[in-house]
Design a protein around this motif. Structure first.
Motif, short mmCIF file in Angstrom:
data_model
loop_
_atom_site.label_atom_id
_atom_site.label_comp_id
_atom_site.label_asym_id
_atom_site.label_seq_id
_atom_site.Cartn_x
_atom_site.Cartn_y
_atom_site.Cartn_z
N HIS A 28 41.73 75.38 46.46
CA HIS A 28 42.16 76.33 47.48
C HIS A 28 41.42 77.65 47.38
O HIS A 28 40.59 77.87 46.50
CB HIS A 28 43.67 76.55 47.39
CG HIS A 28 44.12 77.16 46.08
ND1 HIS A 28 43.88 78.47 45.76
CD2 HIS A 28 44.82 76.63 45.03
CE1 HIS A 28 44.41 78.74 44.56
NE2 HIS A 28 44.98 77.64 44.10
N ALA A 32 45.47 81.72 47.69
CA ALA A 32 46.23 80.59 48.21
C ALA A 32 46.85 79.80 47.07
O ALA A 32 47.00 80.27 45.94
CB ALA A 32 45.33 79.73 49.09
N THR A 36 47.89 74.47 50.29
CA THR A 36 46.90 74.63 51.36
C THR A 36 46.52 73.27 51.96
O THR A 36 46.26 73.15 53.16
CB THR A 36 45.62 75.28 50.80
OG1 THR A 36 45.91 76.60 50.35
CG2 THR A 36 44.50 75.32 51.83
N TYR A 178 53.48 76.05 52.31
CA TYR A 178 52.35 76.67 51.62
C TYR A 178 52.63 78.14 51.31
O TYR A 178 52.41 78.60 50.17
CB TYR A 178 51.10 76.49 52.49
CG TYR A 178 50.04 77.54 52.38
CD1 TYR A 178 49.37 77.79 51.18
CD2 TYR A 178 49.66 78.29 53.50
CE1 TYR A 178 48.38 78.75 51.11
CE2 TYR A 178 48.67 79.24 53.44
CZ TYR A 178 48.04 79.48 52.24
OH TYR A 178 47.05 80.42 52.17
N TYR A 265 41.54 79.99 58.39
CA TYR A 265 42.71 79.32 57.81
C TYR A 265 43.02 78.00 58.50
O TYR A 265 43.32 77.00 57.85
CB TYR A 265 43.93 80.25 57.89
CG TYR A 265 43.84 81.48 57.02
CD1 TYR A 265 44.09 81.41 55.65
CD2 TYR A 265 43.50 82.72 57.55
CE1 TYR A 265 44.01 82.53 54.84
CE2 TYR A 265 43.42 83.85 56.76
CZ TYR A 265 43.68 83.75 55.40
OH TYR A 265 43.60 84.86 54.60
#
Length: 292
Positions: A28, A32, A36, A178, A265
């Motif tokens: 990730h 993060a 993810t 997440y 993202y």
């Protein structure tokens, strides 16, 4: 929990339906965590085993001490492969994770059966007049500022992210899981699990020649999937065709592919982006690219 230097690394695993399924090791980004990759796992649908660590200093690995830096993450990945007896893996990474994947490939070439970089791994334009902390804040925006913030409850953290332009039209249960995995502490002072010293070290390290140059020293061919839009969903992404053409990439070593309509993202947490990433991972694993 997997033993690494200084403690244990938390590792998420989505097992393949077939015990002999190929393995993907997914890394990730800088602030993060392993979730993810949850939506990518959904589109992989058990055709591979997906293994996604919380990197040192983030998520459930937040208490792991330094030294930090991209090389430390690369060596942690070698430890994960060995401890879990994964054999050769398709290695992928998003954002900072892509730089880590490239350096892992250079430092531990025998681990790889394939390599996919997702909106990272190739040096991108950055102001040269800013100090490292200023540069990280300029590039990462709210993701960096939140590291020093506290939140009264989980709902407040959710609201913080729902206002982010890159997530406004990409919210889902996968995204919620997440972002909630990032929280540590308790009410009324929830905070991000990311250790700011890890983020500072890794962000600065990413700019250095050893890390940014790894993509030019890869031991095997790779694919770079890049997002059309940026971290704040702005029209200019981290990459564009002109920048990639000037980056000196060996076309026999790194093939680049745009994923239209995605931002930095949503290329992994949005539905269209996750589907595109999953398809490329299946191809890298030697499996047919099919609709998921």
């Amino acid at each position: 929990m997997v033993p690494v230097s200084g403690g244990e690394l938390a590792v998420l695993r989505w097992p393949g339906a077939d015990p002999g399924a190929p393995v993907v090791l997914a890394l990730h980004g800088i602030t993060a965590n392993g979730l993810t990759w949850a939506r990518v796992a959904h589109h992989l649908a058990g055709r591979v085993t997906l293994v996604a660590p919380d990197l040192r200093g983030r998520g459930r690995s937040g208490k792991l001490p330094g030294p930090y830096g991209i090389a430390a993450h690369a060596d942690d990945m070698a430890a994960v492969v060995g401890a879990l007896d994964l054999g050769r893996v398709v290695l992928t990474g998003h954002s900072m994770g892509a730089f880590t994947a490239a350096l892992t490939a250079v430092r531990h070439p025998d681990l790889l059966s394939g390599l996919l970089l997702v909106d990272g791994g190739v040096a991108f334009p950055a102001p040269t007049h800013l100090a490292p902390d200023e540069l990280l804040t300029a590039v990462l925006g709210p993701a960096m500022r939140r590291l020093s913030m506290t939140f009264p409850d989980r709902g407040a953290y959710r609201a913080f992210w729902q206002q982010h332009p890159a997530f406004a039209h990409n919210w889902s249960p996968w995204v919620d899981a997440y972002i909630q995995r990032d929280l540590v502490g308790e009410e009324p002072e929830w905070r991000s699990s990311c250790r700011i010293e890890a983020v500072r070290t890794d962000g600065t390290d990413q700019l250095g020649e050893e890390v940014s140059g790894a993509v030019h020293r890869l031991p095997r061919p790779a694919v770079l999937l890049w997002a059309e839009r940026g971290l704040m969903n702005e029209p200019q992404g981290l990459y564009d065709e002109q920048w990639l053409a000037s980056a000196g990439l060996d076309p026999e070593l790194v093939r680049t592919r745009l994923v239209p309509g995605t931002n930095h993202y949503s290329i992994v947490v949005g539905d269209d982006g996750a589907r595109a990433v999953a398809r490329q991972l299946l191809a890298a694993a030697g499996l047919a690219e099919t609709e998921s």
